[in-house]
Scaffold this active site. Structure first.
Site, PDB file in Angstrom:
ATOM      1  N   LYS A  97       0.835  -1.208   0.000  1.00  0.00           N
ATOM      2  CA  LYS A  97       0.000   0.000   0.000  1.00  0.00           C
ATOM      3  C   LYS A  97       0.867   1.254   0.000  1.00  0.00           C
ATOM      4  O   LYS A  97       0.486   2.272  -0.557  1.00  0.00           O
ATOM      5  CB  LYS A  97      -0.910   0.014   1.227  1.00  0.00           C
ATOM      6  CG  LYS A  97      -2.035  -0.989   1.104  1.00  0.00           C
ATOM      7  CD  LYS A  97      -3.046  -0.845   2.213  1.00  0.00           C
ATOM      8  CE  LYS A  97      -3.804  -2.154   2.312  1.00  0.00           C
ATOM      9  NZ  LYS A  97      -5.189  -2.075   2.636  1.00  0.00           N
ATOM     10  N   GLU A 110      -2.498   6.861   8.247  1.00  0.00           N
ATOM     11  CA  GLU A 110      -3.326   7.727   7.412  1.00  0.00           C
ATOM     12  C   GLU A 110      -4.246   8.556   8.268  1.00  0.00           C
ATOM     13  O   GLU A 110      -4.687   8.094   9.317  1.00  0.00           O
ATOM     14  CB  GLU A 110      -4.223   6.858   6.513  1.00  0.00           C
ATOM     15  CG  GLU A 110      -3.754   6.746   5.120  1.00  0.00           C
ATOM     16  CD  GLU A 110      -4.640   5.831   4.281  1.00  0.00           C
ATOM     17  OE1 GLU A 110      -5.837   5.685   4.581  1.00  0.00           O
ATOM     18  OE2 GLU A 110      -4.101   5.262   3.333  1.00  0.00           O
ATOM     19  N   HIS A 125     -14.186  -3.115   8.984  1.00  0.00           N
ATOM     20  CA  HIS A 125     -13.560  -2.776   7.705  1.00  0.00           C
ATOM     21  C   HIS A 125     -13.716  -3.870   6.665  1.00  0.00           C
ATOM     22  O   HIS A 125     -12.981  -3.926   5.699  1.00  0.00           O
ATOM     23  CB  HIS A 125     -12.075  -2.428   7.878  1.00  0.00           C
ATOM     24  CG  HIS A 125     -11.871  -1.251   8.769  1.00  0.00           C
ATOM     25  ND1 HIS A 125     -12.404  -0.015   8.486  1.00  0.00           N
ATOM     26  CD2 HIS A 125     -11.230  -1.119   9.945  1.00  0.00           C
ATOM     27  CE1 HIS A 125     -12.089   0.812   9.443  1.00  0.00           C
ATOM     28  NE2 HIS A 125     -11.383   0.178  10.351  1.00  0.00           N
ATOM     29  N   ARG A 134      -7.042  -7.879  -9.012  1.00  0.00           N
ATOM     30  CA  ARG A 134      -7.700  -9.184  -9.182  1.00  0.00           C
ATOM     31  C   ARG A 134      -9.190  -8.933  -9.379  1.00  0.00           C
ATOM     32  O   ARG A 134      -9.651  -7.802  -9.319  1.00  0.00           O
ATOM     33  CB  ARG A 134      -7.523 -10.008  -7.916  1.00  0.00           C
ATOM     34  CG  ARG A 134      -7.959  -9.206  -6.695  1.00  0.00           C
ATOM     35  CD  ARG A 134      -8.091 -10.032  -5.447  1.00  0.00           C
ATOM     36  NE  ARG A 134      -7.971  -9.231  -4.244  1.00  0.00           N
ATOM     37  CZ  ARG A 134      -8.933  -8.540  -3.680  1.00  0.00           C
ATOM     38  NH1 ARG A 134     -10.139  -8.512  -4.205  1.00  0.00           N
ATOM     39  NH2 ARG A 134      -8.722  -7.835  -2.581  1.00  0.00           N
TER      40      ARG A 134
HETATM   41  P1  ADP Z   1      -8.069  -3.636   3.011  1.00  0.00           P
HETATM   42  O1  ADP Z   1      -7.098  -3.783   1.896  1.00  0.00           O
HETATM   43  O2  ADP Z   1      -7.584  -4.312   4.265  1.00  0.00           O
HETATM   44  O3  ADP Z   1      -9.460  -3.984   2.649  1.00  0.00           O
HETATM   45  P2  ADP Z   1      -8.474  -0.803   2.600  1.00  0.00           P
HETATM   46  O4  ADP Z   1      -7.337   0.109   2.508  1.00  0.00           O
HETATM   47  O5  ADP Z   1      -9.161  -1.209   1.341  1.00  0.00           O
HETATM   48  O6  ADP Z   1      -8.031  -2.104   3.404  1.00  0.00           O
HETATM   49  O7  ADP Z   1      -9.551  -0.204   3.578  1.00  0.00           O
HETATM   50  C1  ADP Z   1     -10.663  -0.940   4.004  1.00  0.00           C
HETATM   51  C2  ADP Z   1     -11.705  -0.022   4.598  1.00  0.00           C
HETATM   52  O8  ADP Z   1     -11.177   0.735   5.678  1.00  0.00           O
HETATM   53  C3  ADP Z   1     -12.244   1.021   3.652  1.00  0.00           C
HETATM   54  O9  ADP Z   1     -13.287   0.509   2.901  1.00  0.00           O
HETATM   55  C4  ADP Z   1     -12.719   2.105   4.583  1.00  0.00           C
HETATM   56  O10 ADP Z   1     -13.944   1.771   5.156  1.00  0.00           O
HETATM   57  C5  ADP Z   1     -11.733   2.044   5.699  1.00  0.00           C
HETATM   58  N1  ADP Z   1     -10.667   3.042   5.508  1.00  0.00           N
HETATM   59  C6  ADP Z   1      -9.496   2.863   4.887  1.00  0.00           C
HETATM   60  N2  ADP Z   1      -8.745   3.978   4.931  1.00  0.00           N
HETATM   61  C7  ADP Z   1      -9.455   4.898   5.605  1.00  0.00           C
HETATM   62  C8  ADP Z   1      -9.220   6.258   6.025  1.00  0.00           C
HETATM   63  N3  ADP Z   1      -8.090   6.884   5.758  1.00  0.00           N
HETATM   64  N4  ADP Z   1     -10.192   6.888   6.720  1.00  0.00           N
HETATM   65  C9  ADP Z   1     -11.350   6.251   7.016  1.00  0.00           C
HETATM   66  N5  ADP Z   1     -11.617   4.993   6.679  1.00  0.00           N
HETATM   67  C10 ADP Z   1     -10.696   4.296   5.996  1.00  0.00           C
END
Ligand code: ADP
Length: 672
Positions: A116, A200, A235, A292
């Site tokens: 990431k 973040e 999440h 994917r």
């Molecule tokens: P993963 O790869 O583990 O699924 P992601 O980066 O796609 O992780 O994030 C999953 C979820 O976490 C997102 O759909 C969102 O709900 C929440 N999320 C991620 N980053 C943030 C952020 N900076 N602020 C608020 N919510 C976040």
């Protein structure tokens, strides 16, 4: 040309891929672990090979073995599905060097997006908007914490290698930072073998909107619109929809173009998903790109009429994309609900067991069920506890939502606790109906959602009690009651019942982790007459009815309802459109609870591995303090102190495997 395709996956996605392969006349090869020898995906394939023991590391992650079998069987291409080897650049390379087509992007694109933090750097350079944060290489705690302190709380810690919400922790203030970082790192190390973190800014009310992109090897790229995946727990997505409600055409186009920009920045090929956080003011930020096919791809198929697996196979053969951007149209609305074996009321803890009853809703072009299991299959600790994906289509969001609710009502599963009632709650909740979606939806409405679930269960108690009574009368469930046999209680009488007897009994049922009580007055009923008085709280119900085969007919205060039921050992399942309850009947406790030192709280919730002791034996702990962490089904679960007290000893060391129900530790209450 692809003539023979090996699907390097299991469960619903393996079945989904094979379905399209069959339509295209492509031969299929399944791979399976010992635990999956009789699985649906194995039965569907033309040929199948065993990879080894149940743990994924010894089977589905054995890229070397998979390639070996592929070569022996003359396979032209390997589809990795999602999870397992799908985002493993080394495996993609291994396919290539063995002259086998990897149905996915080039290894270099997987690598670029695999971390990431590295992905964010590439996107920054390409001009794709990012959430403010730290994604550097310096991983000292002080550096990470400094960036959080400077950014201001709340922040989100994310595993650079993460996925599926694992290795992710919110931190609301400075004092929580260290504990959250350690937990996130541990989880990340356990799941991905790497604990690189990024920090973040945590957006408090964003939506998760993602764009489906497709690129070919001729430089073409299109986006197949967006999906809104805001409704999540821990999440992880639970209900997804396409298109995103209230998304203006202008934002759709800007986001679509940003997604293509992201894909082109890494010379992408095949199906990919670019995830964005969409803020309330319409600004959006790149989160990550999944290289994917996504779990939720069916909602895109429903609104575009395209088969994304067919597109994948065609692009993998080297063809140009089947359609241009102008040729793609968006039609109607689609929802996907993920049916999980889990207990929402118990913090969504995965549930394991045998699927004694598995009745999906009727399928049509409007209702689709993607699943990898059949009745009688086991939901084991080894893999993701998703049972199925229920996908519906409608001309409008309202129509699709109504269809979703009805199809959920028709989904009947016994043997494991499922989230179906919870999904119905969410889908019928006013804020969901009004499309007030944010990623905090479940947390925000938590109390209201769960209060309703509990009220609902209470309302079903008369029917549950009736089922238990009628079933006992049939004499088919002797063992249920023998097990807890207590002679003085007529509830546990297994012999003939006295007609018109006048006793009362307390019926206690266990639903998930929670007990519910009803009083049953037998004055009215017994062997001959057909009615009972059931008292739940302040309400009295007159119930009567009959059971026949797997049908229960219940008359409660004059209202007739019909149910499907299942019984296995001491587990009952009771179902109709409004009811999806798995419960067991509990013997009354005759012990003196005052002497209970609370050790019953320390049973392992399921089979798993001990990850860490958070205190030392002999150490004082405060109520609610976490004392032990275990991992099951790739998720961490904390065991917390039920009261102030002392941990006397631990029965298992970190790294040890424990069976569900095993006593983990000895604890003494401070006041005992
Ligand atoms: P993963 O790869 O583990 O699924 P992601 O980066 O796609 O992780 O994030 C999953 C979820 O976490 C997102 O759909 C969102 O709900 C929440 N999320 C991620 N980053 C943030 C952020 N900076 N602020 C608020 N919510 C976040």
């Amino acid at each position: 040309m692809i003539n023979k395709l090996l699907v390097a996956n299991r469960g619903e996605i393996a079945c989904r891929v094979m379905k399209t392969a069959k339509l295209l006349g492509i031969q299929t090869v399944a791979v399976y672990s010992d635990a999956d020898a009789n699985a649906r995906h194995v039965a569907m394939a033309d040929e199948a090979v065993n990879l080894g023991p149940a743990p994924s590391k010894e089977s589905y992650l054995r890229g070397d073995l998979i390639i070996e079998h592929a070569k022996t069987l003359g396979v032209d291409a390997i589809h990795p599905g999602y999870g397992f080897l799908s985002e493993n650049a080394e495996f993609a390379n291994l396919c290539k060097s063995n002259n086998i087509i990897f149905v996915g992007p080039p290894a270099s694109a997987i690598e670029a997006m695999g971390s990431k933090s590295a992905a964010k750097r590439i996107m920054e350079e390409a001009g794709v908007p990012l959430v403010p944060g730290y994604h550097g290489d310096d991983q000292q705690e002080s550096t990470l914490k400094k960036s959080a302190d400077e950014m201001g709380y709340p922040v989100l810690l994310k595993a650079a290698a993460g996925g599926g919400g694992k290795g992710m922790r919110q931190v609301w203030n400075e004092s929580e930072f260290t504990q959250a970082l350690n937990a996130a790192k541990r989880e990340s190390m356990a799941s991905f073998g790497d604990d690189h973190m990024l920090v973040e800014k945590y957006l408090t009310r964003p939506r998760h909107v993602e764009i489906q992109v497709f690129c070919d090897s001729h430089g073409n790229g299109v986006y197949l619109f967006e999906r809104d995946c805001s409704v999540q727990r821990r999440h992880q997505k639970i209900i997804e929809e396409a298109p995103a409600p209230n998304m203006s055409q202008e934002i759709r186009e800007r986001m679509g173009e940003a997604a293509i920009l992201a894909a082109k920045a890494i010379n992408y090929e095949g199906a990919g998903t670019v995830e964005f956080l969409l803020d309330e003011d319409g600004s959006f930020y790149f989160m990550e790109m999944n290289t994917r096919l996504q779990v939720e791809h069916p909602v895109t198929e429903m609104i575009t009429g395209e088969d994304l697996v067919q597109w994948q196979l065609s692009v993998a053969e080297g063809n140009a994309l089947p359609k241009t951007q102008q040729e793609l149209t968006l039609n109607g609305h689609s929802f996907e609900a993920r049916i999980y074996a889990e207990d929402p009321a118990n913090n969504f803890l995965p549930s394991t067991g045998t699927l004694h009853l598995l009745q999906p809703p009727e399928q049509s072009s409007l209702v689709r069920v993607d699943t990898g299991v059949i009745q009688g299959d086991e939901v084991s600790v080894y893999y993701d506890p998703m049972i199925a994906k229920l996908v519906v289509w409608g001309e409008s969001r309202d129509i699709a939502l109504k269809r979703l609710l009805h199809a959920l009502g028709d989904y009947h599963i016994a043997g494991v606790t499922t989230n179906i009632e919870f999904l119905k709650r969410v889908a019928s909740f006013s804020a969901f109906q009004a499309a007030e979606l944010t990623t905090t939806f479940v947390d925000k409405h938590n109390d209201a959602l769960f209060a309703e679930v509990k009220r609902d269960t209470q309302a079903k108690l008369p029917a549950m009690a009736l089922l238990a009574i009628l079933h006992r009368r049939l004499g088919k469930s002797m063992d249920v009651f023998d097990k807890h046999s207590h002679e003085s209680s007529p509830w546990f009488t297994t012999g003939a019942w006295r007609a018109n007897s006048t006793y009362k009994e307390q019926v206690t049922v266990l639903v998930g982790e929670e007990e519910f009580h009803a009083k049953v007055n037998h004055t009215l009923g017994g062997e001959t007459s057909e009615a009972w008085e059931v008292v739940v709280g302040d309400n009295t119900f007159i119930v009567s009815g009959s059971i026949n085969n797997h049908q229960l007919r219940a008359n409660i205060n004059g209202i007739e309802s019909r149910y499907t039921f299942a019984v296995k050992d001491d587990e009952f399942g009771l179902f109709n459109q409004d009811t999806h309850i798995n419960f067991s009947v509990v013997a009354p406790s005759h012990g003196d609870d005052d002497h209970n030192n609370g050790n019953s709280n320390f049973d392992a919730p399921m089979n798993g591995t001990i990850v860490a002791h958070l205190v030392k034996p002999g150490e004082q702990v405060k109520k609610g303090e976490p004392i032990l962490v275990m991992e099951a089904m790739k998720m961490e679960h904390s065991i917390t102190a039920p009261s102030d007290g002392v941990v006397d000893s631990f029965y298992f060391e970190p790294g040890e495997l424990v069976d569900g129900g095993a006593l983990l530790l000895e604890f003494t209450n401070a006041d005992s």
